[in-house]
Design an enzyme around this catalytic site. Structure first.
Site, short mmCIF file in Angstrom:
data_model
loop_
_atom_site.label_atom_id
_atom_site.label_comp_id
_atom_site.label_asym_id
_atom_site.label_seq_id
_atom_site.Cartn_x
_atom_site.Cartn_y
_atom_site.Cartn_z
N ASP A 137 -27.83 -18.74 20.68
CA ASP A 137 -29.06 -17.71 20.66
C ASP A 137 -30.03 -17.87 19.39
OD1 ASP A 137 -28.10 -16.64 22.82
OD2 ASP A 137 -27.46 -14.77 22.26
N ARG B 44 -31.31 7.38 2.76
CA ARG B 44 -30.52 6.90 1.96
C ARG B 44 -29.32 6.12 2.63
NH1 ARG B 44 -27.68 9.39 -2.53
NH2 ARG B 44 -27.87 7.68 -3.47
N ASP C 219 -27.51 1.48 3.36
CA ASP C 219 -27.73 0.14 2.77
C ASP C 219 -28.80 -0.40 3.50
OD1 ASP C 219 -25.28 0.48 1.49
OD2 ASP C 219 -24.13 -0.78 2.80
N THR D 33 -28.60 -5.87 21.09
CA THR D 33 -27.03 -6.44 21.29
C THR D 33 -27.05 -7.10 20.22
OG1 THR D 33 -28.10 -8.13 22.60
CG2 THR D 33 -27.13 -6.15 23.79
N LEU E 140 -26.27 -3.38 17.22
CA LEU E 140 -25.29 -3.13 17.91
C LEU E 140 -23.87 -3.07 17.13
CD1 LEU E 140 -23.84 -2.44 20.69
CD2 LEU E 140 -23.49 -4.83 20.99
N SER E 141 -23.80 -4.03 16.10
CA SER E 141 -22.85 -4.04 15.04
C SER E 141 -22.96 -2.87 14.13
CB SER E 141 -22.64 -5.43 14.33
OG SER E 141 -22.80 -6.40 15.21
N ALA F 33 -25.09 2.11 7.29
CA ALA F 33 -24.05 2.87 6.57
C ALA F 33 -24.90 3.70 5.86
CB ALA F 33 -23.52 1.80 5.47
N GLN G 233 -37.23 -14.76 8.99
CA GLN G 233 -38.13 -14.78 7.97
C GLN G 233 -38.10 -13.82 7.03
OE1 GLN G 233 -42.03 -15.18 10.56
NE2 GLN G 233 -40.48 -14.28 11.63
#
Length: 291
Positions: A73, A175, A177, A188, A192-193, A212, A246
């Site tokens: 991918d 606020r 990460d 996906t 998704l993660s 997070a 990029q």
């Protein structure tokens, strides 16, 4: 109406082991099917394939009516972003595990490609993101993304604080990460993660997913793709922005990352019978409990 193709661009993940033999096989097959074949320049240079013409991605888009992409991918994303403005359709052939957008296996490429070349295929169009970074009233960086635009904290720094506006309306101060703005294709991937929802490509929208977040009430949200999204860096050191592959590092306080729907779309071709839901079922193992 489906078309029979005449001139194929061949693009490969050129640093993958054994890729030259695979590309040679596919090129030979395409020629036997009556197509002219031109290699993407970096693919040709890095594999040593000198029996075919080689062109840059932008020149391929001007002369080729289909692109065959061999890799994963990531390889597909890189070339798709460059060929979208030409409307060149892409077929993905995956060397390893099937991807979300490279769904033909190397071992079945001849069986899959023969009818597609003749005009028997499923076509889908995917929306892209575009935008840039504004600093002191000037654009200092521009980019396109098939998957996502990610604003994130520095490698050794703490959280970033981001001010988010959608259209003319202030939405949130966050606020975290970082923050992901993803297309349906990107829903996906990293989004998704990070806990975001899967967005069907038939829906005209984005996913916006905090990474997070400090406040657990900052949740992922699905947004219409008709509005521009502005992400201002309020606080945090060494923040960066990434449009797919990029990147711009070291965003300053007050910098604004602006994201909007691109006028260009990516065209993906699949074998007849292809199903988006079958892809999800296979990749995410939704049928793991089925005997």
């Amino acid at each position: 109406m489906s078309q029979r193709f005449r001139h194929a661009a061949l693009v490969g993940k050129y640093h993958a082991q054994g890729i030259r033999d695979v590309l040679e096989d596919i090129a030979g097959f395409l020629i036997r099917q009556g197509l002219e074949v031109t290699l993407e320049r970096d693919t040709a240079l890095n594999t040593g394939m000198t029996d075919y013409d080689a062109l840059s991605a932008s020149d391929l888009g001007k002369v080729c009516d289909i692109a065959i992409v061999v890799g994963g991918d990531g390889t597909m994303l890189g070339i798709a972003r460059q060929l979208a403005r030409f409307g060149t359709p892409l077929v993905g052939i995956n060397q390893g595990r099937l991807g979300f957008i490279t769904d033909v296996t190397v071992g079945q490429f001849a069986e899959a490609l023969a009818p597609m070349i003749a005009g028997d295929y499923e076509e889908e169009r995917r929306t892209m993101l575009e935008g840039g970074v504004w600093r002191d009233g000037e654009v200092i960086f521009e980019g396109f993304a098939v998957n996502d635009v990610v604003v994130s904290r520095g490698a050794t720094a703490g959280m970033v604080e981001l001010k988010i506006d959608i259209g003319d309306e202030f939405v949130a101060n966050l606020r975290a990460d970082g923050l992901i703005v993803g297309s349906a294709t990107g829903s996906t991937a990293y989004a998704l993660s990070a806990g975001g929802p899967i967005l069907h490509p038939g829906i005209a929208g984005w996913v916006m997913v905090p990474i997070a977040p400090h406040d657990l009430s900052n949740r992922p949200i699905v947004l219409p793709d008709s509005r521009e999204i502005s992400i201002e860096v309020v606080d945090g050191r060494d923040a960066s922005v990434n449009f797919d592959m990029q990147s711009l590092a070291s965003l300053l306080h007050g910098d604004r990352v602006v994201v909007r729907r691109s006028a260009d779309q990516v065209r993906f071709l699949h074998p007849l019978g292809w199903s988006y839901y079958a892809t999800l079922r296979r990749k995410l193992r939704w049928n793991a409990g089925v005997a």
